[in-house]
Design a protein around this motif. Sequence first.
Motif, short mmCIF file in Angstrom:
data_model
loop_
_atom_site.label_atom_id
_atom_site.label_comp_id
_atom_site.label_asym_id
_atom_site.label_seq_id
_atom_site.Cartn_x
_atom_site.Cartn_y
_atom_site.Cartn_z
N LEU A 148 4.81 -3.42 -0.94
CA LEU A 148 5.54 -4.45 -1.67
C LEU A 148 4.58 -5.37 -2.45
O LEU A 148 4.80 -5.65 -3.64
N LEU A 149 3.51 -5.82 -1.78
CA LEU A 149 2.55 -6.70 -2.45
C LEU A 149 1.81 -5.97 -3.56
O LEU A 149 1.53 -6.57 -4.63
N THR A 150 1.50 -4.70 -3.35
CA THR A 150 0.84 -3.93 -4.40
C THR A 150 1.75 -3.75 -5.60
O THR A 150 1.32 -3.86 -6.75
N GLY A 151 3.02 -3.47 -5.35
CA GLY A 151 3.98 -3.34 -6.44
C GLY A 151 4.13 -4.64 -7.23
O GLY A 151 4.16 -4.63 -8.47
N ILE A 152 4.20 -5.76 -6.54
CA ILE A 152 4.30 -7.06 -7.21
C ILE A 152 3.02 -7.34 -8.00
O ILE A 152 3.05 -7.88 -9.11
N PHE A 153 1.88 -6.95 -7.43
CA PHE A 153 0.60 -7.14 -8.12
C PHE A 153 0.56 -6.34 -9.42
O PHE A 153 0.17 -6.86 -10.47
N THR A 160 -1.22 -11.18 12.09
CA THR A 160 -1.73 -9.98 11.42
C THR A 160 -1.08 -9.81 10.05
O THR A 160 -1.76 -9.62 9.04
N LEU A 161 0.24 -9.90 10.01
CA LEU A 161 0.94 -9.76 8.73
C LEU A 161 0.80 -11.01 7.86
O LEU A 161 0.79 -10.91 6.63
N SER A 162 0.72 -12.19 8.49
CA SER A 162 0.52 -13.41 7.70
C SER A 162 -0.81 -13.37 6.96
O SER A 162 -0.89 -13.75 5.79
N ALA A 163 -1.86 -12.92 7.65
CA ALA A 163 -3.17 -12.81 7.00
C ALA A 163 -3.15 -11.75 5.90
O ALA A 163 -3.75 -11.93 4.84
N MET A 164 -2.45 -10.68 6.16
CA MET A 164 -2.33 -9.63 5.15
C MET A 164 -1.62 -10.16 3.90
O MET A 164 -2.03 -9.89 2.76
N LEU A 215 -5.64 -11.26 -3.26
CA LEU A 215 -7.01 -11.50 -3.71
C LEU A 215 -7.85 -10.24 -3.64
O LEU A 215 -8.68 -9.98 -4.52
N ALA A 216 -7.66 -9.45 -2.59
CA ALA A 216 -8.40 -8.21 -2.47
C ALA A 216 -8.07 -7.25 -3.62
O ALA A 216 -8.96 -6.58 -4.17
N LEU A 217 -6.79 -7.19 -3.99
CA LEU A 217 -6.40 -6.32 -5.10
C LEU A 217 -7.00 -6.80 -6.41
O LEU A 217 -7.46 -5.99 -7.23
N TYR A 218 -7.00 -8.10 -6.63
CA TYR A 218 -7.60 -8.63 -7.86
C TYR A 218 -9.11 -8.39 -7.88
O TYR A 218 -9.68 -8.06 -8.92
N ALA A 219 -9.76 -8.57 -6.72
CA ALA A 219 -11.21 -8.46 -6.69
C ALA A 219 -11.68 -7.01 -6.77
O ALA A 219 -12.68 -6.71 -7.45
N PHE A 220 -10.98 -6.10 -6.09
CA PHE A 220 -11.49 -4.74 -5.96
C PHE A 220 -10.68 -3.70 -6.75
O PHE A 220 -11.03 -2.51 -6.72
N LEU A 277 -6.24 -8.24 -20.55
CA LEU A 277 -6.83 -8.35 -19.21
C LEU A 277 -7.61 -9.66 -19.13
O LEU A 277 -8.56 -9.87 -19.88
N ASP A 278 -7.19 -10.53 -18.25
CA ASP A 278 -7.77 -11.86 -18.15
C ASP A 278 -8.95 -11.84 -17.18
O ASP A 278 -8.75 -11.68 -15.97
N PRO A 279 -10.19 -12.03 -17.65
CA PRO A 279 -11.34 -11.98 -16.74
C PRO A 279 -11.40 -13.15 -15.77
O PRO A 279 -12.07 -13.07 -14.75
N SER A 280 -10.70 -14.25 -16.09
CA SER A 280 -10.73 -15.42 -15.20
C SER A 280 -9.58 -15.44 -14.20
O SER A 280 -9.39 -16.42 -13.49
N ARG A 281 -8.80 -14.35 -14.15
CA ARG A 281 -7.63 -14.33 -13.26
C ARG A 281 -8.02 -14.46 -11.79
O ARG A 281 -7.31 -15.07 -11.00
N LEU A 282 -9.18 -13.91 -11.42
CA LEU A 282 -9.61 -13.97 -10.03
C LEU A 282 -9.86 -15.41 -9.60
O LEU A 282 -9.45 -15.83 -8.51
#
Length: 744
Positions: A284-289, A355-359, A365-370, A440-445
């Motif tokens: 779900l989070l990946t799809g929204i991303f 566990t899910l709250s941290a996820m 942020l992990a998706l944006y960074a990596f 593509l916005d380089p400052s989005r992170l």
Amino acid sequence: MPPNVDIVIVFHAIRKGASFSKEQVRKNAVKAEKQYSKLINTLTRAGLKAVGRRGESEGQLLVMVTCPQNVLANLIHCERHSDFLYGLPMSKLPSTNDFESAPLSPADRIRLIHGFISSTPEDGGLGIIPGRKEWDLVDSVMALHDHDFNDHWIHLWTHHRIASVELEKIRDQFGDSVALYFFFLTAYTRALIFPAALGAIYYLCGKPYSASYSTLLLLWSIAFVEWWRLQERILSIRWCIRGSWRVEKRRADYLPSFPWWKQEMRMMAGLPVILLFATILAVLLTGIFVLEAFVTQLYNGPGHKYVAFTPTILFSLLVPRLLAIYQKYATNFTDWENHEHQSSHSSSLSLKVFTLSAMNAYLSLALYAFVYVPFGESVMSFVQSHLFTGGHRALALLDKLNGNFNATSYLGARGGGGEKISAVGLSLWESDRKTARRKLDPSRLQDQMFAFTVTNQVVDTITDIGLPYILRAVESFRNGKGFRNGNGKGHGKKKRVAFDDEPVGHDAHGREEREFLERVRSEVALPEYDVFTDYSEMVTQFGYVALWSTIWPLAPAMALFNNYIEARSDAFKIAVHTRRPTPVRTDTIGPWLESLSFLTWLSALTNSALVYLFRPPDQQEHVPGTMVNANATDESQHLKHYRPNGLAATRELLMSALLIALLASHGYLIMRAAVRHLLNRAIWTGSKEMKEAHHVEREMKEKFLSSLGQCSPLVEMTGEKDEWAIFWAIDEGMDDIRKMLKDV
């Protein structure tokens, strides 16, 4: 002065909103009468004083309970004997006069009485447990606020420094659990001063994605977690609560005869459910991303400015709902695991929920960074091609349905070979890849880091402080009482008609009783306080600082400022917006310490990966730093020498990242061992608490044996006759030695 009420039991004779036939109402009334009579008799037979008053809503009864001194003295004596038997450190031994041996704090008084009422008969309690079959009409067992202390507390937190109210006073009012949280919050806030100053220096005078900053940040994370581990131990000895889990009351639902291996199997059975929900949340989070970062950027159709809000709307509608469903299942699974004590039950549930709250907190942020920064162009091209493929199919379908297309044009070289297509279709999605690449916005992170560390925390503070006022005002209006947002004190301006059983005289005692009952009814309407939410916020924030502040070094400074307000907002929430916390004895922050340790280990991996991916190739640590605007950093330039050109380069990048993460993990283990050893030698070894921990058990046992006359240092000789007395009286050793000396 109002009556001395220790505990209030909320009893519902008629459930709100329930519609029954007359026969059902009669049966429910008979049941309520029997259970209420049993409740009063159980309390009075135990020596407690109990009386019922009408509650705020229809069918609600409030049973006021107070404990006489003789009953309280017996509870104190029993607890101190139990502490002694189970080896808890004690300031004084159990005595005949426990009031004189150690003064009793308000929190200890409430804890003893609350535990006596709500613990099982096997543990010496009355067994009045809300939700149990024989007490299904009992909603809750709660304590009342001390508003004089609360007003003084809020005043000091508002006008003075962060530690204005000593932790001992908080502990005396709310117990060990709440005091330990505020001690952790204060210690963590002070510890943030170092990374906040360090981040400001590197933000203003350093290079972006500095390896030295990431290393120092990792060292700080490890040092804080290991320092707190020692502080827990020191506090538990200082407060005489070390090992308090040994004397913890058993849960009412616990089955003593349940085999241990079945419990382990049940705990393992919950893992597939956790993994299932984690997978759904990740998808779900990946799809929204993808929708937010790529699809909305390519859409040029009608209302494209408003389409940008679609990911936020989807996130607000779907993610909280999914987490709420998961929390319900997690609670059911934790209950099914048959935990003996509430502490182990809470720890298991906290780990599942966090566990899910941290996820949810870190995956974006992990998706944006990596994903977004390293592979943004590739993903944009992939999404673009699929959107146009779908667009062509949709337009072909419309052509078959004889759609009316007036304005037509031909696609250019990048549009699809010059075939005839609707201008409307052309305008829906961006067709030029160069234009799409520029979106593509380089400052989005950095923007995401700002949103998580600043905007979200401001929203959470407003939610904790302002939203309860609005909710209470709306509830009061729905109940036909106008817009009131009382704070639990019962000092509303609107006059209230007294019930028939309330005193109606104009004497001071009658007015005081009415005001007291109004205050009790206001507090009963408040929600219960749960320290889980506060710990979750702080541990999540620690994760943002430790895991991601390499992206934006000002994140620790923002966290420090937020915590200065958070300490006051949490105090205000406890004093005004929730019921008085039920005091609990505990010697640890529970599973949150392990969560901090895990986040610290994970920070070693993320920081090394971020530095490896985004650090400019020509950056040298000895080169003097220049002013850097983090929001204007072009990660795409940093990634020129890392950007993959084909499958082989992608494989090389991933293998390199895996190797860096592996080395960082081993480096974390070495650093943690070194820091733990140094802190243990510097803080724990030779400390007053260590000496007390080593001698307290021996001292207690020696005093106990001395009190029984079993350990006298001088033993008198008895007149017992021994027929071998001559044998024991003659010693030939000394004579033999003297003879050898003469021969020499």
